[in-house]
Design an enzyme around this catalytic site. Sequence first.
Site, short mmCIF file in Angstrom:
data_model
loop_
_atom_site.label_atom_id
_atom_site.label_comp_id
_atom_site.label_asym_id
_atom_site.label_seq_id
_atom_site.Cartn_x
_atom_site.Cartn_y
_atom_site.Cartn_z
N ASP A 83 0.83 -1.22 0.00
CA ASP A 83 0.00 0.00 0.00
C ASP A 83 0.85 1.26 0.00
O ASP A 83 0.42 2.31 0.48
CB ASP A 83 -0.96 0.01 1.20
CG ASP A 83 -1.74 -1.28 1.34
OD1 ASP A 83 -2.39 -1.66 0.37
OD2 ASP A 83 -1.67 -1.91 2.42
N HIS A 100 -4.09 -2.22 -6.29
CA HIS A 100 -3.47 -0.96 -6.71
C HIS A 100 -4.56 -0.01 -7.16
O HIS A 100 -5.48 -0.41 -7.88
CB HIS A 100 -2.50 -1.18 -7.87
CG HIS A 100 -1.40 -2.14 -7.57
ND1 HIS A 100 -0.44 -1.89 -6.63
CD2 HIS A 100 -1.11 -3.36 -8.08
CE1 HIS A 100 0.40 -2.92 -6.58
NE2 HIS A 100 0.00 -3.82 -7.45
#
Length: 448
Positions: free
Chosen positions: A37, A65
């Site tokens: 992340d 993503h």
Amino acid sequence: MSTTSAINGNHYEQLHQGRTNMYKSKVNVVLGAQWGDEGKGKVVDMLASEVDIVCRCQGGNNAGHTVVANGTEFDFHLLPSGVVNEKCISVIGNGVVIHLPSLFDEVLKNEAKGLQQLENRLIISDRAHLVFDFHQQVDGMQEAEKGGKSLGTTKKGIGPAYSSKATRNGIRVGELLGDFNLFSEKFKSIVNTHLRLFPSIKVDVDAELARYKDYVDKVRPYVKDTICFLHTALRNGKTILVEGANAAMLDIDFGTYPYVTSSNCSIGGVLTGLGLPPQTIGEVIGVVKAYTTRVGDGPFPTEQLNEIGDLLQTRGFEIGVTTKRKRRCGWLDIPLLKYTSLVNGYTCICLTKLDILDTLPEIKVGVNYKRSNGEKLDHFPGTISELSDIEVEYAVLPGWQTSTEHIRNFKELPENAQNYVRFLESQLSVPVRWVGVGKGRESIINVH
């Protein structure tokens, strides 16, 4: 030196030079430097506009993503983030495990947002392994059995699929496109194996085979030998970018085992997941969030279970793309970053989400690990028990308490924000090439 030795020596040099010059371009790699992340997708999206091919090399749809392009937010799990660039070929490599229903669902959702002509721009390796629904059932069951000692898996079947691959009863994409009778036999065999181990799983074999027979024609246009494709591309001077999924601290070998994923998400996974030799690698870009986050269970030395952690979570909108779980938040961790830099050999860094720190009067950075007896560690702990015995020593840096969100030039950042970036560089001895101060690709500042 004898004449024979000289000839042999020259022959070796000629062969060596020939091998060295065989490739006209290099493969650049984007890797997460923490627990995921970090904003890899945005970095890949930025760089993909200048490359011919973008690749995924490992993991499955357990990765998430988010890319913002032309005001539209795309969420990717199996598709490489480079698919938003219509001039770019996207490759899903042999090291990826693929749940076909999820892949086609992802394609449809993103086509509805404006993604077009994927059939001409997406290539899937014939050697990639398949994730089946029963893998996902097993994943959930194994996690439930652990009770309070769960690993925080996404329950997407990734671990069980890699287990099937390792025990050599997995099924690859190429086998689906071959003799369907042989595929059916292998499918029944792998189902029976799992039923013996997990009698409570529910599998309608006939229905599943009918579903996968429908997938044959849908997936066939995308599938080819990606190893041959990539090597040909390199010999022809095509530029290639690899997008690592997950991150270094989730690597099956180098992460905080067992609180890790089931693949190598460090530099080694790039080579094995795409069939590339080491000499093809050029830049290795480590993506570092300006603070640290983690989804799910596992050790987290700089975690802040207080108002600072809450502020980072709220301002950073730290919600998992795949799991929708709140991310745990804490200060930047230098010992962790030194360790992942050691493993991956970062040539430069992209520091993301610096703007999330804009409101803080002071910012802490973890700079050393110490044992409970005060002894400083010169390495990253290799076991959970050793990691649970450490204390973090912090450096305190002054904040800047002004918005950086609309700044597009590094020298225009507040002095203390620039100092924060330079502090990271000095600690890691790796240059920071980009700094992110917002969501879109336009918010990434080129430092040099």
